[in-house]
Design an enzyme around this catalytic site. Structure first.
Site, mmCIF file in Angstrom:
data_model
loop_
_atom_site.group_PDB
_atom_site.id
_atom_site.type_symbol
_atom_site.label_atom_id
_atom_site.label_comp_id
_atom_site.label_asym_id
_atom_site.label_seq_id
_atom_site.Cartn_x
_atom_site.Cartn_y
_atom_site.Cartn_z
ATOM 1 N N HIS A 1 54.416 7.453 32.549
ATOM 2 C CA HIS A 1 54.567 7.124 33.972
ATOM 3 C C HIS A 1 53.803 5.856 34.329
ATOM 4 C CE1 HIS A 1 55.089 11.528 33.483
ATOM 5 N NE2 HIS A 1 56.189 11.244 34.155
ATOM 6 N N SER B 1 60.030 13.307 37.420
ATOM 7 C CA SER B 1 58.610 13.013 37.667
ATOM 8 C C SER B 1 58.386 11.622 38.241
ATOM 9 C CB SER B 1 57.809 13.155 36.366
ATOM 10 O OG SER B 1 58.352 12.319 35.371
ATOM 11 N N ASP C 1 49.955 6.852 32.005
ATOM 12 C CA ASP C 1 49.676 7.907 31.024
ATOM 13 C C ASP C 1 50.565 7.815 29.797
ATOM 14 O OD1 ASP C 1 52.110 8.601 32.028
ATOM 15 O OD2 ASP C 1 51.509 10.526 32.861
#
Ligand SMILES: *[C@@H]1O[C@H](CO)[C@@H](O)[C@H](O)[C@H]1NC(C)=O
Ligand SMILES: *[C@@H]1O[C@H](CO)[C@@H](O)[C@H](O)[C@H]1NC(C)=O
Ligand SMILES: *[C@@H]1O[C@H](CO)[C@@H](O)[C@H](O)[C@H]1NC(C)=O
Ligand SMILES: *[C@@H]1O[C@H](CO)[C@@H](O)[C@H](O)[C@H]1NC(C)=O
Length: 376
Positions: free
Chosen positions: A344, A39, A341
């Site tokens: 990240h 991610s 978040d």
């Protein structure tokens, strides 16, 4: 004494001459980027394959969700920009995409090794070996399509695969899985095995024609804001001066040390390849350690999401707290936060990190990315 200073002087001269030579090297003019990862560099794979990202992701730069786990751009976006490319399209995204300057195989939650978990259990179908298999297919099919249709607008040309830069940023989710199983398995052996799998996939990309590799090591997982934020009254030695969890960072460091050794071995196994090892851990840790000085709030603060008293509502989701439904939205000023978040980074943090790594100051050898094909 004189002998020692003579040795020091000559090694100083060698370093000086090397860095002078590096500066005068021509730019590599990469025609394409092929990226592999999780991610941290997913620019739309998971969003295209499963569910789109929820607002407020993307709010800062794209002004709508853009398949990225951030308020804006990721480090790979800044890499693409620095090398003169548009944003990289996710390989699996079929809407409005162009692969003229490469493709992105990275997918959120990806690991280097296969995990014994399904997608619905936090596992990933897009492990690194699947990403490299997708690359293999991409290369084979574009060549076929190119020959049949003479299509040069949407795809790289065959000869460009050998001149492209191959970037990799993966391992954090393998370390996270190993952290979950601490005490249940031999972590040292597991970390060695993860690194062996990583090296095998780099060899596979080399067999496909890749020659320039820009390899990020893994970041300080013990400094993830969601961890720091929920660590209260730790016992002595559990956290460092920044509030990062020591044993977790130690596992990331062990991975990084073994990865660095693997890169050294790959250099001798693949003599015509240029392999650059980028110390992402140190770049990120430097930002986290100097948050205030660099104009950010404390690294343990989270811009988007609700993470209090052991309750977690992830960024962009709704949940019930104290009997009331709340929407876990974002902070007033994402550009002052490091963590978007809890897991990240924000665009502002990604830009800060990209600015530090692109010129080679965290690389071994210390060559900027635009020149990284000239190594050795
Ligand atoms: C998955 O389970 C098998 C069998 O129990 C084990 O051999 C393997 O090491 C496990 N893989 C991971 C990544 O934990
Ligand atoms: C493919 O395109 C090139 C450049 O436009 C042209 O010279 C060539 O004749 C084309 N080949 C075919 C098979 O259409
Ligand atoms: C929920 O209740 C706890 C304990 O009373 C309180 O600390 C917290 O601020 C409340 N959260 C919200 C979102 O109202
Ligand atoms: C690379 O860029 C950073 C950030 O602008 C700067 O602090 C650093 O000195 C530069 N390093 C080199 C080797 O040019």
């Amino acid at each position: 004494m004189e002998i020692i200073s003579g040795i020091l002087l000559s090694s100083f001269l060698i370093i000086f001459v090397q860095s002078e030579n590096l500066k005068s090297l021509p730019s590599c003019d990469f025609p394409a980027i092929f990226n592999f990862g999780d991610s941290n560099s997913d620019t739309g794979c998971m969003a295209a394959a499963f569910f789109p990202m929820a607002s407020p992701c993307g709010e800062t730069f794209f002004h709508q969700p853009a398949g990225r786990a951030s308020d804006g751009r990721l480090i790979i976006d800044f890499i693409a920009k620095h090398l003169g490319f548009p944003h990289l399209s996710a390989y699996i995204d079929s809407i409005g995409t162009s692969y003229r300057h490469g493709a992105n195989f990275a997918a959120g939650s990806s690991t280097i090794r296969r995990q014994n978990r399904t997608f619905f259990d936090g596992g990933t179908p897009f492990v690194l070996e699947i990403q490299t298999a997708q690359f293999h297919q991409f290369k084979a099919r574009t060549a076929k399509f190119f020959n049949q249709a003479n299509e040069t607008r949407q795809f790289p040309r065959a000869e460009e695969f050998g001149k492209a830069i191959y970037t990799l940023d993966i391992g954090q989710n393998d370390i996270a899985a190993a952290i979950d199983r601490v005490g249940m398995e031999d972590s040292h052996q597991v970390i060695s095995d993860i690194v062996d799998h990583f090296a095998t996939q780099i060899q596979n990309l080399y067999k496909e024609g890749g020659r320039t590799f820009w390899i990020h090591n893994t970041g300080p997982i013990g400094c993830l804001a969601v961890t720091m934020h929920n660590t209260h009254n730790p016992v002595a030695g559990y956290v460092d001066k920044n509030g990062c969890v020591n044993y977790q960072n130690d596992m990331a460091k062990e991975f990084n040390e073994k990865l660095k050794n693997a890169v050294v071995r790959l250099r001798s196994q693949l003599p015509d390849a240029s392999l650059t090892h980028v110390d992402m851990f140190s770049a990120k840790y430097e930002l986290i350690s100097n948050a205030k000085k660099e104009g950010f709030v404390d690294a343990g603060k989270i811009c988007c999401g609700y993470h209090e008293n052991g309750e977690h509502i992830w960024c962009g989701n709704k949940g019930i707290i104290n009997g009331t439904e709340i929407f876990a939205g974002s902070c007033e000023d994402p550009s002052s936060y490091i963590s978007w978040d809890g897991v990240h980074y924000t665009e502002a943090a990604n830009r800060w990190i990209a600015n530090r790594i692109l010129n080679g100051s965290f690389s071994d050898p210390p060559i900027g990315i635009a020149h990284s094909c000239h190594n050795p």
